[in-house]
Scaffold this active site. Structure first.
Site, PDB file in Angstrom:
ATOM      1  N   ASP A 172       0.693  -1.217   0.106  1.00 26.55           N
ATOM      2  CA  ASP A 172       0.010  -0.027   0.020  1.00 26.55           C
ATOM      3  C   ASP A 172       0.966   1.195   0.120  1.00 26.55           C
ATOM      4  OD1 ASP A 172       0.607   0.793   2.659  1.00 26.55           O
ATOM      5  OD2 ASP A 172      -1.250   0.434   3.425  1.00 26.55           O
ATOM      6  N   ILE A 230       2.254   3.731   1.972  1.00 28.46           N
ATOM      7  CA  ILE A 230       3.245   4.042   2.876  1.00 28.46           C
ATOM      8  C   ILE A 230       4.261   2.717   3.004  1.00 28.46           C
ATOM      9  CG2 ILE A 230       1.820   5.958   3.682  1.00 28.46           C
ATOM     10  CD1 ILE A 230       1.411   3.973   6.262  1.00 28.46           C
ATOM     11  N   LYS A 231       4.041   1.549   2.587  1.00 22.10           N
ATOM     12  CA  LYS A 231       4.973   0.475   2.924  1.00 22.10           C
ATOM     13  C   LYS A 231       6.449   0.712   2.256  1.00 22.10           C
ATOM     14  CE  LYS A 231       2.244  -1.981   5.422  1.00 22.10           C
ATOM     15  NZ  LYS A 231       0.751  -1.163   5.305  1.00 22.10           N
ATOM     16  N   ASN A 232       7.248  -0.433   2.454  1.00 19.83           N
ATOM     17  CA  ASN A 232       8.488  -0.195   2.000  1.00 19.83           C
ATOM     18  C   ASN A 232       8.673  -0.051   0.234  1.00 19.83           C
ATOM     19  OD1 ASN A 232       9.556  -0.438   4.697  1.00 19.83           O
ATOM     20  ND2 ASN A 232      10.138  -2.774   4.594  1.00 19.83           N
TER      21      ASN A 232
END
Length: 393
Positions: A187, A189-191
């Site tokens: 999503d 804001i993930k890595n």
């Protein structure tokens, strides 16, 4: 630009990738770009291509994994199959278990890592227990060997909620390159991000096949047709499925992000986390979580525990300086759907009372981290003259 707690790091490369799909392919649904992304992911993880099944969210990945696992284990004769899961996780983990036909069983956490306490999990085993879902909280796959040993000893399947842990390693091996069933989130804001998205990784051919079909409403073998630019018209469906497939646009963003991870995003996240640790190490009453020594993590979030009842004061002081904070996560056993607090998990509840998530993403600078730490120090030093209680655990 105002400081953000988390944010997507996207730019011209991702825009060019989307533009390419629109102009050169013209098909925005699930097609050849998704197939290429699955190949890229498989290469990155060092697994076979058919071990990777992309989805439109990490929650969808967990849901499909739970449904497939419960289809592959002995049924429960009385009630629903139970899955052990730490209460400290985003509600998506619990919702996915319920949607997949199981009952989530909330477990305590270890206070140093925020990950599942296996001794507590052992006390919650019943004849209905079929799986355990460790959550790699704050990107930390703590006790992963012990989780698999626990599962083997009790005849359980393992579904790793690795939403925070894409790109991380355990004893030198990438998360997802080994294990039972591993679920990632892509999503915003993930890595790495696809805008939204996720994937399942498993070497279990039966589970993979069930997940692959179920993401396309359980139309049998429809993935292969879509990858070839075709569709299934005369088909059969014998199992509940969902519209959980990834789109070509999402995959194009994901492929670009994947290429940036090891050289750009991972070093930035690690450097910022190291800066936080250096600045906070001698600050009494503030304790970052402890990564497992066997792990090499790419930190997705940076939670710290704040003692002496000062968590809210610190959050308020940071907010007054335009610095956002978060709380990952409200324990699920406190939510109405999962008991509303009828179950007592004192370690988890104390952890939630003390936890504060500090800003972390590759768009931050070391000066931003210093500003955060200076503000925390001011509150803690002032508060220490009035309160001296240390951490409970």
């Amino acid at each position: 630009m105002a400081m953000r707690l988390s944010r997507s790091i996207v730019g011209e490369a991702e825009a060019d990738a989307v533009r390419r799909v629109i102009r050169e392919d013209g098909y925005l649904g699930m097609g050849s770009e998704v197939q290429r992304f699955e190949r890229d992911l498989a290469t990155y993880l060092g697994v076979a291509e058919d071990h990777v099944i992309t989805t439109n969210s990490g929650t969808a990945a967990l849901h499909l994994a739970v449904q497939a696992i419960l289809d592959c284990v002995p049924p429960v004769s009385d009630g629903q199959a139970e899955i052990l899961v730490p209460s400290l996780t985003f509600v998506a983990s619990f919702q996915a278990i319920g949607a997949g036909g199981g009952t989530p069983v909330p477990c305590e956490i270890r206070p140093d890592t925020g990950t599942i306490d296996l001794e507590d999990a052992a006390r919650r085993l019943t004849p209905r227990t079929r799986a355990i879902m460790p959550v790699h909280y704050a990107s930390n796959p703590a006790d992963l060997d012990a989780v698999y040993a626990f599962a083997a000893a009790h005849g359980l399947r393992v579904i790793e909620d690795a939403a925070h842990a894409f790109g991380c390693r355990w004893k030198g091996r990438r998360i997802g390159s080994f294990g039972d069933v591993i679920c990632f989130s892509f999503d915003g804001i993930k890595n790495i991000t696809c805008g939204e998205g996720g994937c399942i990784v498993t070497a279990d051919a039966a589970v993979a096949a069930l997940c692959r079909d179920a993401r396309l409403l359980s139309v049998k073998n429809d993935s292969e047709k879509r990858f070839a630019g075709s569709r299934s018209w005369d088909f059969d469906v014998d199992r509940q499925g969902w519209r959980y497939h990834m789109s070509n646009i999402m995959a194009a963003i994901g492929r670009t992000q994947l290429a940036r991870l090891d050289g750009e995003f991972a070093p930035a996240r690690r450097a910022l986390a190291a800066r936080y640790r250096e600045r906070l190490k001698d600050l009494a009453g503030v304790r970052p979580l402890t990564p497992a020594p066997e792990a090499e993590i790419i930190p997705h979030i940076f939670p710290v525990r704040i003692a002496n009842g000062l968590r809210q004061a610190v959050a308020d002081a940071l907010a007054a300086r335009g610095i956002p904070t978060g709380r990952h996560y409200k324990p699920n056993h406190l939510l109405s759907l999962y008991g509303g607090g009828r179950l007592s998990l004192p370690v988890t509840e104390q952890f939630f009372a003390e936890i504060l998530t500090l800003p972390l993403h590759p768009g931050l600078t070391s000066e931003d981290v210093d500003a955060v730490c200076d503000s925390i120090a001011g509150v803690v030093e002032k508060g220490r003259t009035h309160c001296t209680r240390s951490f409970s655990a």
